[in-house]
Write a protein that holds these residues in place. Structure first.
Motif, PDB file in Angstrom:
ATOM      1  N   TYR A  78      11.476 -11.527  -4.141  1.00  0.00           N
ATOM      2  CA  TYR A  78      11.018 -11.572  -5.520  1.00  0.00           C
ATOM      3  C   TYR A  78       9.926 -12.628  -5.633  1.00  0.00           C
ATOM      4  CZ  TYR A  78      15.098  -8.772  -6.604  1.00  0.00           C
ATOM      5  OH  TYR A  78      16.024  -7.772  -6.649  1.00  0.00           O
ATOM      6  N   VAL A  79       8.794 -12.224  -6.222  1.00  0.00           N
ATOM      7  CA  VAL A  79       7.689 -13.157  -6.423  1.00  0.00           C
ATOM      8  C   VAL A  79       7.184 -12.994  -7.847  1.00  0.00           C
ATOM      9  CG1 VAL A  79       6.976 -13.197  -4.003  1.00  0.00           C
ATOM     10  CG2 VAL A  79       5.973 -11.541  -5.546  1.00  0.00           C
ATOM     11  N   SER A  80       6.545 -14.029  -8.354  1.00  0.00           N
ATOM     12  CA  SER A  80       6.000 -13.985  -9.707  1.00  0.00           C
ATOM     13  C   SER A  80       4.709 -13.170  -9.730  1.00  0.00           C
ATOM     14  CB  SER A  80       5.713 -15.401 -10.210  1.00  0.00           C
ATOM     15  OG  SER A  80       4.620 -15.951  -9.486  1.00  0.00           O
ATOM     16  N   ALA A  81       4.352 -12.694 -10.900  1.00  0.00           N
ATOM     17  CA  ALA A  81       3.087 -11.975 -11.062  1.00  0.00           C
ATOM     18  C   ALA A  81       1.908 -12.873 -10.681  1.00  0.00           C
ATOM     19  CB  ALA A  81       2.943 -11.481 -12.496  1.00  0.00           C
ATOM     20  N   LYS A  82       2.039 -14.165 -10.962  1.00  0.00           N
ATOM     21  CA  LYS A  82       0.979 -15.123 -10.627  1.00  0.00           C
ATOM     22  C   LYS A  82       0.721 -15.141  -9.120  1.00  0.00           C
ATOM     23  CE  LYS A  82      -0.239 -19.970 -11.311  1.00  0.00           C
ATOM     24  NZ  LYS A  82       0.170 -21.253 -11.877  1.00  0.00           N
ATOM     25  N   THR A  83       1.753 -14.939  -8.335  1.00  0.00           N
ATOM     26  CA  THR A  83       1.624 -14.888  -6.878  1.00  0.00           C
ATOM     27  C   THR A  83       1.218 -13.498  -6.410  1.00  0.00           C
ATOM     28  OG1 THR A  83       3.313 -16.592  -6.626  1.00  0.00           O
ATOM     29  CG2 THR A  83       2.886 -15.219  -4.708  1.00  0.00           C
ATOM     30  N   LEU A  84       1.801 -12.472  -7.028  1.00  0.00           N
ATOM     31  CA  LEU A  84       1.601 -11.099  -6.572  1.00  0.00           C
ATOM     32  C   LEU A  84       0.203 -10.562  -6.857  1.00  0.00           C
ATOM     33  CD1 LEU A  84       2.867  -8.538  -5.361  1.00  0.00           C
ATOM     34  CD2 LEU A  84       3.599  -7.928  -7.680  1.00  0.00           C
ATOM     35  N   PHE A  85      -0.324 -10.788  -8.055  1.00  0.00           N
ATOM     36  CA  PHE A  85      -1.580 -10.155  -8.443  1.00  0.00           C
ATOM     37  C   PHE A  85      -2.775 -10.532  -7.566  1.00  0.00           C
ATOM     38  CE2 PHE A  85      -0.041  -9.285 -13.045  1.00  0.00           C
ATOM     39  CZ  PHE A  85       0.797  -8.297 -12.565  1.00  0.00           C
ATOM     40  N   PRO A  86      -2.942 -11.788  -7.150  1.00  0.00           N
ATOM     41  CA  PRO A  86      -4.056 -12.080  -6.229  1.00  0.00           C
ATOM     42  C   PRO A  86      -3.927 -11.352  -4.890  1.00  0.00           C
ATOM     43  CG  PRO A  86      -3.262 -14.104  -7.233  1.00  0.00           C
ATOM     44  CD  PRO A  86      -2.283 -13.022  -7.604  1.00  0.00           C
ATOM     45  N   ILE A  87      -2.699 -11.157  -4.423  1.00  0.00           N
ATOM     46  CA  ILE A  87      -2.494 -10.424  -3.169  1.00  0.00           C
ATOM     47  C   ILE A  87      -2.874  -8.959  -3.356  1.00  0.00           C
ATOM     48  CG2 ILE A  87      -0.755  -9.644  -1.513  1.00  0.00           C
ATOM     49  CD1 ILE A  87       0.743 -12.331  -2.165  1.00  0.00           C
ATOM     50  N   ILE A  88      -2.469  -8.390  -4.481  1.00  0.00           N
ATOM     51  CA  ILE A  88      -2.839  -6.995  -4.774  1.00  0.00           C
ATOM     52  C   ILE A  88      -4.351  -6.864  -4.862  1.00  0.00           C
ATOM     53  CG2 ILE A  88      -2.777  -5.223  -6.570  1.00  0.00           C
ATOM     54  CD1 ILE A  88       0.122  -6.069  -7.109  1.00  0.00           C
ATOM     55  N   ARG A  89      -4.993  -7.789  -5.545  1.00  0.00           N
ATOM     56  CA  ARG A  89      -6.454  -7.738  -5.681  1.00  0.00           C
ATOM     57  C   ARG A  89      -7.134  -7.787  -4.313  1.00  0.00           C
ATOM     58  NH1 ARG A  89     -10.096 -10.545 -10.088  1.00  0.00           N
ATOM     59  NH2 ARG A  89      -8.499  -9.439 -11.224  1.00  0.00           N
ATOM     60  N   GLN A  90      -6.649  -8.659  -3.436  1.00  0.00           N
ATOM     61  CA  GLN A  90      -7.219  -8.769  -2.098  1.00  0.00           C
ATOM     62  C   GLN A  90      -7.061  -7.456  -1.325  1.00  0.00           C
ATOM     63  OE1 GLN A  90      -5.719 -11.996   0.285  1.00  0.00           O
ATOM     64  NE2 GLN A  90      -6.662 -11.235   2.139  1.00  0.00           N
ATOM     65  N   LEU A  91      -5.877  -6.865  -1.371  1.00  0.00           N
ATOM     66  CA  LEU A  91      -5.649  -5.600  -0.680  1.00  0.00           C
ATOM     67  C   LEU A  91      -6.568  -4.507  -1.209  1.00  0.00           C
ATOM     68  CD1 LEU A  91      -1.759  -5.624  -0.463  1.00  0.00           C
ATOM     69  CD2 LEU A  91      -3.347  -5.752   1.458  1.00  0.00           C
ATOM     70  N   LEU A  92      -6.693  -4.403  -2.531  1.00  0.00           N
ATOM     71  CA  LEU A  92      -7.556  -3.376  -3.104  1.00  0.00           C
ATOM     72  C   LEU A  92      -9.026  -3.629  -2.768  1.00  0.00           C
ATOM     73  CD1 LEU A  92      -5.838  -2.860  -6.565  1.00  0.00           C
ATOM     74  CD2 LEU A  92      -5.595  -1.479  -4.488  1.00  0.00           C
ATOM     75  N   ASN A  93      -9.440  -4.890  -2.752  1.00  0.00           N
ATOM     76  CA  ASN A  93     -10.819  -5.210  -2.357  1.00  0.00           C
ATOM     77  C   ASN A  93     -11.103  -4.819  -0.917  1.00  0.00           C
ATOM     78  OD1 ASN A  93     -11.610  -6.203  -4.842  1.00  0.00           O
ATOM     79  ND2 ASN A  93     -11.139  -8.321  -4.329  1.00  0.00           N
ATOM     80  N   GLU A  94     -10.045  -4.777  -0.093  1.00  0.00           N
ATOM     81  CA  GLU A  94     -10.176  -4.356   1.308  1.00  0.00           C
ATOM     82  C   GLU A  94      -9.922  -2.855   1.469  1.00  0.00           C
ATOM     83  OE1 GLU A  94      -7.392  -6.898   3.295  1.00  0.00           O
ATOM     84  OE2 GLU A  94      -8.609  -8.691   2.961  1.00  0.00           O
ATOM     85  N   HIS A  95      -9.904  -2.137   0.330  1.00  0.00           N
ATOM     86  CA  HIS A  95      -9.699  -0.676   0.298  1.00  0.00           C
ATOM     87  C   HIS A  95      -8.354  -0.268   0.885  1.00  0.00           C
ATOM     88  CE1 HIS A  95     -14.282   0.222  -0.093  1.00  0.00           C
ATOM     89  NE2 HIS A  95     -13.948  -0.898  -0.693  1.00  0.00           N
ATOM     90  N   GLN A  96      -7.337  -1.092   0.672  1.00  0.00           N
ATOM     91  CA  GLN A  96      -5.983  -0.795   1.124  1.00  0.00           C
ATOM     92  C   GLN A  96      -5.098  -0.513  -0.084  1.00  0.00           C
ATOM     93  OE1 GLN A  96      -4.290  -3.374   4.168  1.00  0.00           O
ATOM     94  NE2 GLN A  96      -6.250  -4.463   4.238  1.00  0.00           N
ATOM     95  N   GLN A  97      -3.942   0.076   0.174  1.00  0.00           N
ATOM     96  CA  GLN A  97      -2.958   0.288  -0.884  1.00  0.00           C
ATOM     97  C   GLN A  97      -2.113  -0.963  -1.077  1.00  0.00           C
ATOM     98  OE1 GLN A  97      -0.500   3.662   0.096  1.00  0.00           O
ATOM     99  NE2 GLN A  97      -1.807   5.046  -1.061  1.00  0.00           N
ATOM    100  N   ALA A  98      -1.610  -1.112  -2.282  1.00  0.00           N
ATOM    101  CA  ALA A  98      -0.648  -2.162  -2.595  1.00  0.00           C
ATOM    102  C   ALA A  98       0.515  -1.502  -3.327  1.00  0.00           C
ATOM    103  CB  ALA A  98      -1.287  -3.230  -3.476  1.00  0.00           C
ATOM    104  N   SER A  99       1.730  -1.915  -3.005  1.00  0.00           N
ATOM    105  CA  SER A  99       2.886  -1.332  -3.688  1.00  0.00           C
ATOM    106  C   SER A  99       3.921  -2.411  -3.971  1.00  0.00           C
ATOM    107  CB  SER A  99       3.507  -0.218  -2.847  1.00  0.00           C
ATOM    108  OG  SER A  99       4.008  -0.723  -1.633  1.00  0.00           O
TER     109      SER A  99
END
Length: 63
Positions: free
Chosen positions: A14-35
C-alpha cells in the motif's frame, strides 16, 4: 508440474497517491503501462475496493 511463478504469492504494497502518481507519470512518459488495485469506495459501484484494477496506458494526444 508448476513453475516458480505459480508458486509465489503476489506482493501487496500500500502506497499513498503522493508516492504512486509520480511513478505512474514516469511509466507513461516511457510509453509503458501502469496498473494498480483500487482502494476506497468513492467510485462504488463502478470500482470496488480491493476488487478492481485500473490499467493506464500511454496515449499520444493529437489536437
Amino acid at each position: 508440474m508448476h513453475n516458480d511463478l505459480e508458486k509465489q504469492a503476489p506482493t501487496i504494497q500500500y502506497v499513498s497517491a503522493k508516492t504512486l502518481f509520480p511513478i505512474i507519470r514516469q511509466l507513461l512518459n516511457e510509453h509503458q503501462q501502469a496498473s494498480f488495485t483500487v482502494t476506497g469506495m468513492s467510485m462504488w459501484p463502478f470500482l470496488c475496493h480491493g476488487r478492481d484494477q485500473v490499467i493506464l496506458d500511454y496515449c499520444s494526444w493529437i489536437a
